[in-house]
Scaffold this active site. Structure first.
Site, PDB file in Angstrom:
ATOM      1  N   LYS A 107      43.759  88.968  99.286  1.00  0.00           N
ATOM      2  CA  LYS A 107      43.674  87.789  98.418  1.00  0.00           C
ATOM      3  C   LYS A 107      43.392  86.580  99.278  1.00  0.00           C
ATOM      4  CE  LYS A 107      44.150  86.648  94.007  1.00  0.00           C
ATOM      5  NZ  LYS A 107      43.883  87.471  92.820  1.00  0.00           N
TER       6      LYS A 107
HETATM    7  P1  NAD Z   1      41.056  79.749  85.259  1.00  0.00           P
HETATM    8  O1  NAD Z   1      41.138  78.692  86.280  1.00  0.00           O
HETATM    9  O2  NAD Z   1      39.728  80.111  84.691  1.00  0.00           O
HETATM   10  O3  NAD Z   1      41.994  79.402  84.015  1.00  0.00           O
HETATM   11  C1  NAD Z   1      43.328  79.007  84.109  1.00  0.00           C
HETATM   12  C2  NAD Z   1      43.649  78.242  82.837  1.00  0.00           C
HETATM   13  O4  NAD Z   1      45.043  77.933  82.804  1.00  0.00           O
HETATM   14  C3  NAD Z   1      42.894  76.912  82.744  1.00  0.00           C
HETATM   15  O5  NAD Z   1      42.371  76.768  81.443  1.00  0.00           O
HETATM   16  C4  NAD Z   1      43.974  75.882  83.049  1.00  0.00           C
HETATM   17  O6  NAD Z   1      43.728  74.627  82.426  1.00  0.00           O
HETATM   18  C5  NAD Z   1      45.201  76.565  82.478  1.00  0.00           C
HETATM   19  N1  NAD Z   1      46.452  76.076  83.066  1.00  0.00           N
HETATM   20  C6  NAD Z   1      46.692  75.680  84.344  1.00  0.00           C
HETATM   21  N2  NAD Z   1      47.961  75.285  84.494  1.00  0.00           N
HETATM   22  C7  NAD Z   1      48.545  75.437  83.287  1.00  0.00           C
HETATM   23  C8  NAD Z   1      49.841  75.215  82.797  1.00  0.00           C
HETATM   24  N3  NAD Z   1      50.807  74.724  83.580  1.00  0.00           N
HETATM   25  N4  NAD Z   1      50.093  75.491  81.507  1.00  0.00           N
HETATM   26  C9  NAD Z   1      49.139  75.986  80.701  1.00  0.00           C
HETATM   27  N5  NAD Z   1      47.879  76.211  81.102  1.00  0.00           N
HETATM   28  C10 NAD Z   1      47.582  75.956  82.380  1.00  0.00           C
HETATM   29  O7  NAD Z   1      41.782  81.018  85.901  1.00  0.00           O
HETATM   30  P2  NAD Z   1      41.618  82.549  85.503  1.00  0.00           P
HETATM   31  O8  NAD Z   1      40.576  83.146  86.358  1.00  0.00           O
HETATM   32  O9  NAD Z   1      41.535  82.667  84.016  1.00  0.00           O
HETATM   33  O10 NAD Z   1      43.018  83.122  86.034  1.00  0.00           O
HETATM   34  C11 NAD Z   1      44.212  83.018  85.289  1.00  0.00           C
HETATM   35  C12 NAD Z   1      45.206  84.043  85.804  1.00  0.00           C
HETATM   36  O11 NAD Z   1      44.622  85.341  85.712  1.00  0.00           O
HETATM   37  C13 NAD Z   1      45.627  83.868  87.261  1.00  0.00           C
HETATM   38  O12 NAD Z   1      46.966  84.291  87.403  1.00  0.00           O
HETATM   39  C14 NAD Z   1      44.721  84.839  87.987  1.00  0.00           C
HETATM   40  O13 NAD Z   1      45.268  85.264  89.226  1.00  0.00           O
HETATM   41  C15 NAD Z   1      44.665  85.959  86.990  1.00  0.00           C
HETATM   42  N6  NAD Z   1      43.509  86.856  87.142  1.00  0.00           N
HETATM   43  C16 NAD Z   1      42.231  86.398  87.053  1.00  0.00           C
HETATM   44  C17 NAD Z   1      41.174  87.283  87.183  1.00  0.00           C
HETATM   45  C18 NAD Z   1      39.726  86.866  87.001  1.00  0.00           C
HETATM   46  O14 NAD Z   1      38.862  87.751  86.956  1.00  0.00           O
HETATM   47  N7  NAD Z   1      39.409  85.597  86.863  1.00  0.00           N
HETATM   48  C19 NAD Z   1      41.429  88.637  87.441  1.00  0.00           C
HETATM   49  C20 NAD Z   1      42.742  89.070  87.519  1.00  0.00           C
HETATM   50  C21 NAD Z   1      43.768  88.172  87.369  1.00  0.00           C
END
Ligand code: NAD
Length: 476
Positions: A107
């Site tokens: 990571k």
């Molecule tokens: P992203 O940045 O696209 O979206 C995150 C969202 O959460 C945003 O809309 C943001 O405004 C919102 N947010 C941030 N802080 C917040 C809070 N305190 N309360 C409510 N909303 C809040 O990120 P993502 O890629 O969607 O990732 C989200 C989660 O999923 C993370 O934990 C990441 O590790 C996990 N994840 C992502 C992927 C991927 O393919 N993108 C894969 C596996 C896991």
């Protein structure tokens, strides 16, 4: 309860790991080998921006190299620190093993608020960070392959791929150095939506097993289920959209950075997403009730809670007040180890992160294979498949004419049957198969072993056993 010390994210992952290994028969040496993070590289680099040198701190952790390349996203957030990156790298090891993608766990993270920088500045910062990692083979098609995570997307992945190409000019496989790229830049169809799509497939598989659904005190199908989603970013948006549009779920609340929206008859996910894009938050959205203290809405009555934003949001402070009978961890680590214990005692069913959000790494694996094979999935076989289907349809029509046109093939069936699978259909099929198979491997243990009371422990048992087998096969 509230006086208990909240473990850090990494301690949470270790506690959950320890709970699982206490039910296994591993030698202490091997147990330790699997648990520890192999290495973390910290880099501080300067970029001249806005008239002065700005210094940034970034990390790349390699948790386990029992398979190579190692794989894991790069996160852009101010909260990034070594402990978090190492916890996320460990989760990647277990996740890859659980969904049987042949990678070790890694990571990366950069301490930055991407909203503070414009596109041109972000490109300079990303390229410089990538340069530092590429120099040390911490980005490399055969050794370490990043992907998007919180705060990054296909744009950043395209910059990283291009930076690698500039530095490894003779590497014919340069595109496989990173996944989650734009489709016209060596990516694969269906990658952007993959993690959210995986959440949908995971829930569909869960609802195929009435005994599992009953354990959560629910019944029936996904149709009509009330869903609360936290975070309408890449993962949360796609999961909520697909559940609403294709499975009949009602999205009754959306929690974002600036607060939450409640709409008991169902919020329009697409419209809320558009509103956020235009206004920077959910405040002011006309078709829902706005609640300033968004985290309170995690406690809102619903059937399924989907935390899809960040870690530690369900913790010792609020766990006892969470009412959802079923939680699917779309984000990594949204439930702390302490909260997990409280929820388990309450009988809440938790579909754990290492399974629930594995859709991203699964489709990243397909993208990596596509990059190494230098050919789009379906390109060779698709028309052949269509030709064979056409033969059957023509033959049936000929036989039918012999019977005096007694029956007719419906045009809809004909159209669907004659169409060979393209890249997107194949990606979705591979993802669906992966999510179903991995769920079944967890539930076999969950339903079959009396000493395993939850899906998370079952998931750890499956993945740790697989990692242990890899190490044993190496003679360790
Ligand atoms: P992203 O940045 O696209 O979206 C995150 C969202 O959460 C945003 O809309 C943001 O405004 C919102 N947010 C941030 N802080 C917040 C809070 N305190 N309360 C409510 N909303 C809040 O990120 P993502 O890629 O969607 O990732 C989200 C989660 O999923 C993370 O934990 C990441 O590790 C996990 N994840 C992502 C992927 C991927 O393919 N993108 C894969 C596996 C896991």
């Amino acid at each position: 309860m509230a006086q208990r010390k909240e473990p850090t994210f990494r301690e949470s992952v270790d506690l959950m790991f320890n709970r699982a290994v206490s039910l296994m028969d591993l030698s202490p040496g091997l147990e330790e080998k699997i648990r520890v993070c192999n290495a973390t590289y910290t880099v501080r680099f300067g970029v001249r921006l806005r008239g002065r040198i700005q210094t940034f701190t970034g990390y790349r952790s390699v948790h386990s190299e029992h398979m190579e390349p190692v794989k894991g996203g790069i996160r852009y957030a101010m909260a990034v620190h070594q402990d978090e990156v190492e916890a996320l790298a460990a989760l990647m090891t277990y996740k890859c093993a659980l969904v049987e993608v042949p990678f070790g766990g890694s990571k990366g993270g950069l301490r930055i608020d991407p909203r503070e920088w414009d596109e041109h500045e972000l490109e300079q910062i990303t390229r410089r960070f990538a340069y530092e990692l590429i120099k040390r083979d911490l980005i490399h098609p055969a050794q370490n392959v990043p992907a998007p995570d919180m705060g990054t997307g296909e744009r950043e992945m395209a910059w990283i791929a291009d930076q690698y190409k500039r530095m490894a000019t003779t590497d014919i496989n340069y595109r496989a150095c990173v996944t989650g790229k734009p489709v016209n830049g060596g990516g694969i169809q269906g990658r952007t939506e993959a993690t959210g799509r995986g959440v949908q497939y995971a829930l569909r598989e869960f609802f195929r097993h009435p005994e599992d659904v009953a354990k959560a005190g629910l019944s029936g199908t996904l149709d009509g289920k009330r869903v609360v989603v936290q975070g309408l970013g890449n993962v949360g948006y796609h999961a909520a959209k697909f559940l609403q549009e294709e499975d009949g779920c009602k999205i009754t609340a959306i929690i974002e950075r600036d607060g939450a929206l409640i709409g008991e008859s169902g919020l329009d996910v697409e419209a809320v997403r558009g509103w956020i894009a235009r206004h920077g938050g959910v405040d002011g959205y006309p078709d829902g009730k706005f609640i300033r203290d968004g985290s309170k809405v995690l406690e809102h009555q619903c059937d399924i809670l989907v935390p899809a934003a960040l870690e530690g949001v369900i913790n010792l402070e609020n766990a006892a007040r969470i009412t959802a009978p079923l939680i699917i961890e779309a984000a990594n680590g949204p439930i702390t180890a302490g909260a997990d214990e409280i929820l388990r005692q309450k009988g809440t069913v938790i579909i754990p992160d290492m399974y629930a959000n594995a859709g991203g790494v699964t489709v990243s694996y397909f993208e990596w294979v596509k990059n190494l094979s230098h050919i789009r999935f379906g390109r060779i076989g698709r028309r052949q498949e269509e030709a064979r289907h056409e033969l059957i349809v023509k033959e049936l029509e000929r036989l039918n004419r012999g019977l005096g046109d007694a029956w007719e093939i419906s045009p809809d069936f004909k159209q669907k049957y004659l169409r060979g699978a393209g890249e997107l259909e194949l990606v979705r099929s591979g993802l669906d198969d992966t999510m179903r198979t991995a769920y079944q491997s967890m539930r076999e243990i969950w339903q079959g072993r009396e000493d395993v009371a939850d899906l998370r422990t079952a998931a750890y048992l499956v993945s740790i056993a697989r990692v242990a087998d890899s190490y044993r096969a190496m003679g360790l």
